[in-house]
Write a protein that holds these residues in place. Sequence first.
Motif, mmCIF file in Angstrom:
data_model
loop_
_atom_site.group_PDB
_atom_site.id
_atom_site.type_symbol
_atom_site.label_atom_id
_atom_site.label_comp_id
_atom_site.label_asym_id
_atom_site.label_seq_id
_atom_site.Cartn_x
_atom_site.Cartn_y
_atom_site.Cartn_z
ATOM 1 N N PRO A 1 0.838 -1.199 0.000
ATOM 2 C CA PRO A 1 0.000 0.000 0.000
ATOM 3 C C PRO A 1 0.874 1.251 0.000
ATOM 4 N N PRO A 2 0.343 2.298 -0.550
ATOM 5 C CA PRO A 2 1.116 3.551 -0.569
ATOM 6 C C PRO A 2 1.267 4.104 0.853
ATOM 7 N N LEU A 3 2.430 4.659 1.104
ATOM 8 C CA LEU A 3 2.700 5.230 2.420
ATOM 9 C C LEU A 3 2.124 6.638 2.508
ATOM 10 N N PRO A 4 1.605 6.996 3.666
ATOM 11 C CA PRO A 4 1.121 8.372 3.821
ATOM 12 C C PRO A 4 2.316 9.336 3.897
ATOM 13 N N ALA A 5 2.046 10.573 3.666
ATOM 14 C CA ALA A 5 3.098 11.587 3.763
ATOM 15 C C ALA A 5 3.602 11.645 5.208
ATOM 16 N N PRO A 6 4.898 11.847 5.384
ATOM 17 C CA PRO A 6 5.406 11.907 6.757
ATOM 18 C C PRO A 6 4.837 13.115 7.502
ATOM 19 N N ARG A 7 4.597 12.897 8.787
ATOM 20 C CA ARG A 7 4.100 14.003 9.601
ATOM 21 C C ARG A 7 5.209 15.022 9.818
ATOM 22 N N SER A 8 4.826 16.255 9.857
ATOM 23 C CA SER A 8 5.835 17.278 10.120
ATOM 24 C C SER A 8 6.169 17.249 11.615
ATOM 25 N N SER A 9 7.411 17.498 11.900
ATOM 26 C CA SER A 9 7.818 17.528 13.298
ATOM 27 C C SER A 9 8.243 18.951 13.652
ATOM 28 N N ARG A 10 7.993 19.280 14.877
ATOM 29 C CA ARG A 10 8.365 20.611 15.340
ATOM 30 C C ARG A 10 9.360 20.474 16.470
ATOM 31 N N MET A 11 10.537 20.975 16.238
ATOM 32 C CA MET A 11 11.548 20.951 17.272
ATOM 33 C C MET A 11 11.320 22.139 18.189
ATOM 34 N N PRO A 12 11.577 21.973 19.473
ATOM 35 C CA PRO A 12 11.430 23.115 20.375
ATOM 36 C C PRO A 12 12.492 24.161 20.055
ATOM 37 N N PRO A 13 12.185 25.415 20.321
ATOM 38 C CA PRO A 13 13.174 26.459 20.033
ATOM 39 C C PRO A 13 14.400 26.324 20.940
ATOM 40 N N VAL A 14 15.535 26.728 20.415
ATOM 41 C CA VAL A 14 16.790 26.700 21.162
ATOM 42 C C VAL A 14 17.148 28.132 21.526
ATOM 43 N N GLU A 15 17.254 28.379 22.824
ATOM 44 C CA GLU A 15 17.686 29.690 23.298
ATOM 45 C C GLU A 15 19.198 29.660 23.439
ATOM 46 N N GLN A 16 19.865 30.694 22.959
ATOM 47 C CA GLN A 16 21.313 30.757 23.107
ATOM 48 C C GLN A 16 21.672 31.995 23.914
ATOM 49 N N HIS A 17 22.554 31.803 24.893
ATOM 50 C CA HIS A 17 23.033 32.896 25.735
ATOM 51 C C HIS A 17 24.549 32.788 25.817
ATOM 52 N N THR A 18 25.220 33.907 25.972
ATOM 53 C CA THR A 18 26.657 33.913 26.207
ATOM 54 C C THR A 18 26.906 34.602 27.534
ATOM 55 N N LEU A 19 27.561 33.880 28.440
ATOM 56 C CA LEU A 19 27.857 34.424 29.754
ATOM 57 C C LEU A 19 29.032 35.396 29.670
ATOM 58 N N ALA A 20 29.231 36.180 30.700
ATOM 59 C CA ALA A 20 30.329 37.155 30.733
ATOM 60 C C ALA A 20 31.684 36.475 30.547
ATOM 61 N N SER A 21 31.793 35.214 30.960
ATOM 62 C CA SER A 21 33.045 34.461 30.824
ATOM 63 C C SER A 21 33.299 34.013 29.387
ATOM 64 N N GLY A 22 32.297 34.201 28.507
ATOM 65 C CA GLY A 22 32.410 33.740 27.131
ATOM 66 C C GLY A 22 31.795 32.372 26.906
ATOM 67 N N LEU A 23 31.307 31.753 27.959
ATOM 68 C CA LEU A 23 30.692 30.433 27.859
ATOM 69 C C LEU A 23 29.360 30.532 27.136
ATOM 70 N N ASP A 24 29.191 29.714 26.104
ATOM 71 C CA ASP A 24 27.919 29.657 25.376
ATOM 72 C C ASP A 24 26.990 28.695 26.087
ATOM 73 N N VAL A 25 25.743 29.112 26.287
ATOM 74 C CA VAL A 25 24.732 28.287 26.945
ATOM 75 C C VAL A 25 23.557 28.133 25.990
ATOM 76 N N PHE A 26 23.150 26.892 25.767
ATOM 77 C CA PHE A 26 22.007 26.602 24.922
ATOM 78 C C PHE A 26 20.929 25.973 25.792
ATOM 79 N N VAL A 27 19.715 26.467 25.697
ATOM 80 C CA VAL A 27 18.612 25.974 26.515
ATOM 81 C C VAL A 27 17.487 25.510 25.600
#
Length: 189
Positions: free
Chosen positions: A1-27
Amino acid sequence: PPLPAPRSSRMPPVEQHTLASGLDVFVVRQHVVPVVDVRFVVRAGAAHSDPQLAGCAYLTADLLDEGTHSRSAPEVADEAELLGASLATRASWDYSAVTLHVLSPRVEQALELLADVMTRPAFSPDELERKRAERLASILHERADPHTLATLAFYDVLYGRQHPYGHAIGGGADTITRITADDVRSFYN
């Protein structure tokens, strides 16, 4: 049988921050379960260590949670267990990581433990000797494992002995025995 179209997926947003020390933080926030996962990753893996000290990155990562200047190795393990947290350290070829998995209500205490492990490791000579003995026992076991032997031979042929990827990530008996606490501290720094 024919396959249905794949469902779209939604990735959660990625927040990016850089601390004063230069450390990158991804949430990435997902509020499905009350759990926090933290991964602290630095570009300092086995490929960044001296080939004469192969296994130094491995030992350094392995020693991070084996005691700090304020907690012994058993105290680190007991506190993680009391919090219901999983705390792990590891080195790969290209990076070293400390990971934490804990229930949200206990995240503050667990982050204090994580910070202590990451920023104030003791690198006790006794713990180094214990971990060295464990690694040497593992090397003996690996010498009897066909899969490990084939993998090491493959990397030797592919990369050559002069390339960091051309030897075992955990080092060999000859290199593990010469690594000192000063070598571990130097790699950590």
